[in-house]
Structures are given as structure tokens and as C-alpha cells.
Design an enzyme around this catalytic site. Structure first.
Site, mmCIF file in Angstrom:
data_model
loop_
_atom_site.group_PDB
_atom_site.id
_atom_site.type_symbol
_atom_site.label_atom_id
_atom_site.label_comp_id
_atom_site.label_asym_id
_atom_site.label_seq_id
_atom_site.Cartn_x
_atom_site.Cartn_y
_atom_site.Cartn_z
ATOM 1 N N LYS A 267 0.845 -1.206 0.000
ATOM 2 C CA LYS A 267 0.000 0.000 0.000
ATOM 3 C C LYS A 267 0.875 1.250 0.000
ATOM 4 O O LYS A 267 2.034 1.219 0.425
ATOM 5 C CB LYS A 267 -0.951 0.030 1.202
ATOM 6 C CG LYS A 267 -0.275 0.190 2.589
ATOM 7 C CD LYS A 267 -0.010 1.623 3.008
ATOM 8 C CE LYS A 267 0.892 1.691 4.234
ATOM 9 N NZ LYS A 267 1.764 2.779 4.431
ATOM 10 N N GLY B 258 7.752 1.508 4.422
ATOM 11 C CA GLY B 258 6.559 2.366 4.439
ATOM 12 C C GLY B 258 5.475 1.851 3.513
ATOM 13 O O GLY B 258 4.520 2.557 3.198
ATOM 14 N N SER C 206 2.531 -6.068 7.339
ATOM 15 C CA SER C 206 1.099 -6.028 7.693
ATOM 16 C C SER C 206 0.278 -6.764 6.643
ATOM 17 O O SER C 206 -0.663 -7.493 6.955
ATOM 18 C CB SER C 206 0.601 -4.578 7.752
ATOM 19 O OG SER C 206 1.319 -3.857 8.710
ATOM 20 N N ASP D 44 -2.184 -1.324 10.827
ATOM 21 C CA ASP D 44 -2.454 -1.299 9.375
ATOM 22 C C ASP D 44 -2.998 -2.630 8.853
ATOM 23 O O ASP D 44 -3.367 -2.724 7.678
ATOM 24 C CB ASP D 44 -1.160 -0.995 8.596
ATOM 25 C CG ASP D 44 -0.842 0.494 8.572
ATOM 26 O OD1 ASP D 44 -1.722 1.296 8.943
ATOM 27 O OD2 ASP D 44 0.284 0.837 8.178
HETATM 28 P P1 ATP Z 1 4.660 -0.052 7.603
HETATM 29 O O1 ATP Z 1 4.377 0.604 6.285
HETATM 30 O O2 ATP Z 1 3.447 -0.800 8.167
HETATM 31 O O3 ATP Z 1 5.357 0.823 8.583
HETATM 32 P P2 ATP Z 1 7.023 -1.195 6.650
HETATM 33 O O4 ATP Z 1 6.885 -1.362 5.168
HETATM 34 O O5 ATP Z 1 7.727 0.049 7.062
HETATM 35 O O6 ATP Z 1 5.618 -1.267 7.305
HETATM 36 P P3 ATP Z 1 7.666 -3.955 7.039
HETATM 37 O O7 ATP Z 1 8.218 -4.304 5.696
HETATM 38 O O8 ATP Z 1 6.291 -4.401 7.336
HETATM 39 O O9 ATP Z 1 7.788 -2.384 7.278
HETATM 40 O O10 ATP Z 1 8.704 -4.531 8.111
HETATM 41 C C1 ATP Z 1 9.067 -3.907 9.293
HETATM 42 C C2 ATP Z 1 9.855 -4.891 10.177
HETATM 43 O O11 ATP Z 1 9.030 -6.014 10.511
HETATM 44 C C3 ATP Z 1 11.087 -5.439 9.475
HETATM 45 O O12 ATP Z 1 12.207 -4.863 10.068
HETATM 46 C C4 ATP Z 1 11.039 -6.946 9.677
HETATM 47 O O13 ATP Z 1 12.158 -7.454 10.357
HETATM 48 C C5 ATP Z 1 9.782 -7.232 10.484
HETATM 49 N N1 ATP Z 1 8.922 -8.256 9.836
HETATM 50 C C6 ATP Z 1 8.281 -9.260 10.455
HETATM 51 N N2 ATP Z 1 7.573 -10.000 9.584
HETATM 52 C C7 ATP Z 1 7.758 -9.457 8.362
HETATM 53 C C8 ATP Z 1 7.287 -9.779 7.070
HETATM 54 N N3 ATP Z 1 6.474 -10.824 6.851
HETATM 55 N N4 ATP Z 1 7.649 -8.991 6.039
HETATM 56 C C9 ATP Z 1 8.452 -7.912 6.266
HETATM 57 N N5 ATP Z 1 8.944 -7.588 7.477
HETATM 58 C C10 ATP Z 1 8.615 -8.333 8.518
#
Ligand code: ATP
Length: 293
Positions: A11, A99, A104, A137
Site C-alpha cells: 500500500k 513504508g 502487515s 495497518d
Molecule cells: P509499515 O508501512 O506498516 O510501517 P514497513 O513497510 O515500514 O511497514 P515492514 O516491511 O512491514 O515495514 O517490516 C518492518 C519490520 O518487521 C522489518 O524490520 C522486519 O524485520 C519485520 N517483519 C516481520 N515479519 C515481516 C514480514 N512478513 N515482512 C516484512 N517484514 C517483517
């Protein structure tokens, strides 16, 4: 059926406003969410072993209880009183800690997949109330499409779909701590808040140009000062024909909105050639589920 494959979609936030800090440490937000046609793939198989094992194509991701896929599967089993084992293969394409809500979305897709695999018949609302226990989220990632997200992110209202366009993503090679961004966000009178109602109005009129003019993310007030590369990417995307360019979530990924594919392809080629902006570059589209959960 012993096995199922589900897609977990990324997203972006077309708009992101933070209204206030809550005493419990969370923030009340008002966000316009849009899913993208960029996805991870999760394959879930039943097994005779009474444990959940995860394998992933990214060696640096946790494959234990810390993976959000594991959290979703064990929560689903606990809620339904199922005591079985699973092997889950997670093929990541969505950049991590970017991001783009990759984790999620993986958690949400795991809940949707298990609901089908076990013929559990849980409604979308029931899955969303499980989802919020995993993260703010995750409920949105159950429904996807274009939506207004309020509360801490769990109060969702569908919005008219974003007009079609091409979306270029560039993730700079930096890591941005979500905690740091929220801690350093100033919410006093000096901060100008994104005009979320104006964005909703533009969506209702299917007016991509006005939508692009009004899109804004309050978290940029923190990240751009700290990481000028985010502004450099935004400026370059606009120079290359984007109607607007914005950071998604708490960053660091920047997305550019292109009204036509050819312009977007030229911009893609530019960023692929100039990798100092970031090595992870994708050209994608808005995504809407044909059959919302
Ligand atoms: P958001 O936009 O909700 O802030 P994000 O894109 O910044 O999410 P994610 O890719 O969801 O961040 O990952 C954040 C942290 O969660 C990572 O540092 C990772 O170690 C941990 N994590 C746990 N499970 C997962 C997964 N299935 N995919 C990605 N990261 C994961």
C-alpha cells in the site's frame, strides 16, 4: 485442499495526517490508503508436524515467531482452537521496512488464506478484528483498495477508487525508524496539516490532477530534514513528469504519480540507471480487489 497461495499487496498513503498523540502512546491518524499491484506471495500448506515453520527468500527476515506471518497464523489457530502444523513459504517482493506495509499485508493475507484453507467462514469484519491485534495497518490490508483509515488505523471507510495512473516507487537505501519519526513529529500550530477532505472530494470527482495537487504526508516534515535524499527523489520524479511525488507512510519509499505509462517508463529507466537514488525501483499501478474480502 491441503495448500493455498495468497497474494499480499503493498500500500501507499495518498494522504497521511496525524491528529493527536494518545495517552496510550498510539496516534490518531487520518490516512487515505491505496493498494498497489505489487505483491508478496504466501503459500500455506498443512503438515503432520504440530508446528508452524516459515521459509522466505530473504535470509535477513525473521522466520520464527517474530515474523508477522507466524503471528497471524498462531493467532488464527488460537482463536479457532486448531492445533495443527503448517509450512508457510513467503516470497517477498515488497521492499522491507519501506513504508509500504509489507509485513502487515503478509499478516492479513495469512488470515485470509487460513480462513479459506480451513473453511472457517469468518467474515471480513471478524478477520479485521483479529487483524488489529497484530498491527494498526493490518485491518486495512484485509480489505485493500482505496480507503480512509482513522482511529489508530483500524476505523476504515471505503472511498471512490483512485483514478487509474502509473505509480513509480523508489526506495532509497536508508533505514528510517518509524518510532523516531513519530517521536520527532511536531503537532503544534506551526505545522500545516494535509487537507484530507479535499483529497476525498477529488476522488469523488475522479479528478487525478486535483488529487495529486492536494496529496500530502505530514511525516515528511520529519524525514525530509533528516534525509535529503527523499526530497531529491521527489524533485527528480516531478522533473521527469510526475504530477506529484510523496513519501509513503513513515518512509523511506517515495512514489511518483504519472498520468501516462510512457512518461512513467522513461522515469523508471532514469532511476534504474541512476542507482544512487535507491536500488529498489518498481513501476506499478493502483490495485483494487475484484472480490473484496
Ligand atoms: P509499515 O508501512 O506498516 O510501517 P514497513 O513497510 O515500514 O511497514 P515492514 O516491511 O512491514 O515495514 O517490516 C518492518 C519490520 O518487521 C522489518 O524490520 C522486519 O524485520 C519485520 N517483519 C516481520 N515479519 C515481516 C514480514 N512478513 N515482512 C516484512 N517484514 C517483517
Amino acid at each position: 485442499m491441503n495448500s493455498i497461495s495468497v497474494n499480499a499487496y503493498a500500500k501507499i498513503n495518498l494522504g497521511l495526517d496525524v491528529l493527536r498523540r494518545r495517552p496510550d502512546g498510539y496516534h490518531d491518524v487520518s490516512m487515505i490508503m491505496q493498494s498497489l499491484d505489487l505483491h508478496d506471495t504466501i503459500t500455506i500448506s498443512k503438515t503432520d508436524l504440530k508446528e508452524i515453520t516459515i521459509s522466505t527468500n530473504l535470509p535477513y527476515l525473521p522466520s520464527n515467531q517474530d515474523n508477522l506471518v507466524y503471528k497471524a497464523a498462531s493467532l488464527f489457530f488460537k482463536t479457532l482452537g486448531i492445533e495443527e502444523g503448517l509450512t508457510i513459504t513467503l516470497e517477498k517482493k515488497i521492499p522491507v521496512a519501506a513504508g509500504l506495509a509489507g509485513g502487515s499485508s503478509d499478516a492479513a493475507a495469512t488470515l485470509i488464506g487460513l480462513n479459506q484453507l480451513y473453511h472457517a467462514g469468518r467474515s471480513s469484519e471478524e478477520l479485521k478484528s483479529l487483524a488489529v491485534k497484530i498491527g494498526a495497518d493490518v485491518p486495512y490490508c484485509i480489505t485493500l483498495g482505496t480507503a480512509l483509515s482513522q482511529g489508530i488505523g483500524e476505523v476504515l471507510s471505503p472511498l471512490p477508487p483512485m483514478p487509474s495512473c502509473s505509480i513509480l516507487l523508489v526506495k532509497p537505501d536508508i533505514s528510517v525508524s518509524t518510532k523516531y519519526v513519530y517521536e520527532h513529529l511536531k503537532l503544534d500550530a506551526s505545522v500545516s496539516h494535509p487537507d484530507i477532505p479535499a483529497m476525498i472530494e477529488a476522488l469523488s470527482r475522479r479528478d487525478l490532477y486535483t488529487l495529486a495537487k492536494t496529496m500530502d504526508n505530514i511525516l515528511q516534515t520529519v524525514t525530509i530534514k533528516e534525509y535529503p535524499i527523499i526530497s531529491d527523489i521527489k524533485d527528480k520524479m516531478k522533473e521527469l513528469g510526475a504530477l506529484t511525488a510523496l513519501m509513503s507512510g513513515s518512509g523511506p519509499t517515495v512514489f511518483g504519480i504519472y498520468p501516462n505509462r510512457n512518461l512513467a517508463k522513461k522515469a523508471l529507466a532514469y532511476f534504474r540507471l541512476h542507482q544512487h537514488y535507491g536500488k529498489q525501483v518498481f513501476l506499478t499501478n493502483p490495485y483494487w480487489p475484484a472480490d473484496p474480502a
